[in-house]
Scaffold this active site. Sequence first.
Site, mmCIF file in Angstrom:
data_model
loop_
_atom_site.group_PDB
_atom_site.id
_atom_site.type_symbol
_atom_site.label_atom_id
_atom_site.label_comp_id
_atom_site.label_asym_id
_atom_site.label_seq_id
_atom_site.Cartn_x
_atom_site.Cartn_y
_atom_site.Cartn_z
ATOM 1 N N GLU A 17 4.254 -2.913 12.423
ATOM 2 C CA GLU A 17 3.031 -2.013 12.277
ATOM 3 C C GLU A 17 2.122 -2.961 11.701
ATOM 4 O O GLU A 17 2.360 -3.129 10.508
ATOM 5 C CB GLU A 17 3.654 -0.986 11.278
ATOM 6 C CG GLU A 17 4.727 -0.121 11.720
ATOM 7 C CD GLU A 17 4.574 0.630 12.867
ATOM 8 O OE1 GLU A 17 3.368 0.959 13.337
ATOM 9 O OE2 GLU A 17 5.339 1.181 13.762
ATOM 10 N N GLU A 64 7.736 3.769 14.418
ATOM 11 C CA GLU A 64 8.726 4.382 13.254
ATOM 12 C C GLU A 64 8.434 5.878 13.125
ATOM 13 O O GLU A 64 7.393 6.434 13.316
ATOM 14 C CB GLU A 64 8.106 3.703 12.203
ATOM 15 C CG GLU A 64 8.189 1.918 12.088
ATOM 16 C CD GLU A 64 8.094 1.563 10.864
ATOM 17 O OE1 GLU A 64 7.122 1.899 10.166
ATOM 18 O OE2 GLU A 64 8.431 0.359 10.572
ATOM 19 N N ASN A 83 0.604 -1.172 -0.121
ATOM 20 C CA ASN A 83 0.122 -0.141 -0.245
ATOM 21 C C ASN A 83 0.995 1.196 -0.051
ATOM 22 O O ASN A 83 0.511 2.129 -0.448
ATOM 23 C CB ASN A 83 -0.971 -0.091 1.185
ATOM 24 C CG ASN A 83 -0.537 0.007 2.399
ATOM 25 O OD1 ASN A 83 0.719 -0.384 2.615
ATOM 26 N ND2 ASN A 83 -1.374 0.426 3.553
ATOM 27 N N CYS A 103 -3.316 1.692 6.697
ATOM 28 C CA CYS A 103 -3.665 0.946 7.962
ATOM 29 C C CYS A 103 -4.117 1.769 8.970
ATOM 30 O O CYS A 103 -4.975 1.477 9.870
ATOM 31 C CB CYS A 103 -2.222 0.366 8.564
ATOM 32 S SG CYS A 103 -0.953 1.655 8.676
HETATM 33 O O1 LIG Z 1 -0.530 1.955 5.918
HETATM 34 C C1 LIG Z 1 0.377 2.525 6.633
HETATM 35 C C2 LIG Z 1 1.149 3.853 6.532
HETATM 36 C C3 LIG Z 1 0.417 4.994 6.572
HETATM 37 C C4 LIG Z 1 1.024 6.221 6.966
HETATM 38 O O2 LIG Z 1 2.267 6.443 6.955
HETATM 39 O O3 LIG Z 1 0.291 7.351 7.110
#
Ligand SMILES: O=CCCC(=O)O
Length: 481
Positions: free
Chosen positions: A254, A462, A155, A288
């Site tokens: 994650e 992260e 994604n 996510c």
């Molecule tokens: O889906 C994971 C990462 C989304 C984000 O960094 O905003």
Amino acid sequence: MKLANPDLLKFQNYIDGTWRAAARTMAVCDPANGELLGNVADGSAADAETAVTAATAALPEWRRRTAAERAATLKRWYQLIVENSGDLARILTLEQGKPLAEAQGEILYGASFIEWFAEECRRVYGQTIPTHNPAMRLSTIRQPVGVVSCITPWNFPNAMITRKAAPALAAGCTVVIKPAQETPLSALALGQLAHEAGLPKGTINVVTGSDAAGIGRVLTQDPRVAKFTFTGSTAVGKLLMAQCASTVKKMSMELGGNAPFIVFDDADMDTAVKACMATKFRNAGQVCVATNRIYVHQAVHDEFVEKLRTEMAALKIGHGTEAGINMGPMIFRRAVERVWELVQDAVASGANLEIGGEPLPNGENYFAPTLLTGVSDDMRIATEENFGPIAAVQQFTDETDVIRRANATPYGLAAYVMSENIRRANRVVEALEYGMVACNTGVFSTTVAPFGGNKESGLGREGGVEGMAEFYETKYCCFGT
Ligand SMILES: O=CCCC(=O)O
């Protein structure tokens, strides 16, 4: 694929500073129309082992470099990514499907991790500790954890790599990356730019392949790997964690979410709808931290739903490279079938289908932006992460009750609160059992802040100083007389 810099298009694995074919190849296709983009190395467990060997050999020299030296190399990588951002975005859109403007945003977001961690590694300090014994001197130093293996999702094919690799490399670790089978081209292009930037051979390795289990076993069980980091579903994360247990690897995970989006009756409706659109329809809902359950106070429910319906109906859907497109396809047919099943289940259980609800004729991976009202907490659409363009609305009347409902999930990644009342906003933000809570916005991800989840949504963080700490071991040093 037409690129200003055709060197970015790579089809082989990047191992030990060289491009290497695998015994087999696998097809990479545009999810918008099924067109073949190329045949990429279908790497094996043996290829992953070779990459771990290269990363192990490269470690002593890379970790020995000063932080300033590592930072200079990483800054060159960052610069090259920015210079090639147009091509990188095009590759990303073609293999993943998201609109070009979103892809461009992801490339710069991804690059920002490299720049930020290159700067941050200069400030990784140890401590001197007031001693418990006058004849002893106590201190700590922080040292790179070692070889890091990464499994990254489709994604965010660029940013989920840099969010892991940048702090690891900045810390003095070496990395082996296994990108998602669907989106290897973005990862290989990053490998090419790392090569051009002068990252020494073996420091960064990219192994593409369809044998996720075989490659995954090496990355989670090889004793030479010190740390494993993963972004993906909770179900897969649990399996990988169990595999990591055999060699007690450090882990960052994650994992999945089930984000509540709470709209209080004192919210600014335009702000709430704008935030909801941003969190719900970015990457066709395949994020996510995408909103999964929308709780709207009864007093503003109809107004919110009407405004949301208008915004959703205005979304322009099509191939991500076309001008003005807001939403592209989903990644593959399986994802379409799954959201369709969840929508049908909700409707069969009593939800109202306001708009959408079925695949679109644009191509086999398109699903209509879908608005459901009258949803309840026990429906699958509310208990499972839908990972699609489905806005599922429920009503509430009481603050304590909506907090209880929002927290009633094994997930704890992201949550959203819409309220103009500062006292309420503070109360609710603090009461939500989530790793990240956004108030009056749907966009919160940034390099400088810790990203990660509570409960079954993951381990570790992260980004930000916390993201750097994940790649160090703290060593306590005790000097006697
Ligand atoms: O889906 C994971 C990462 C989304 C984000 O960094 O905003």
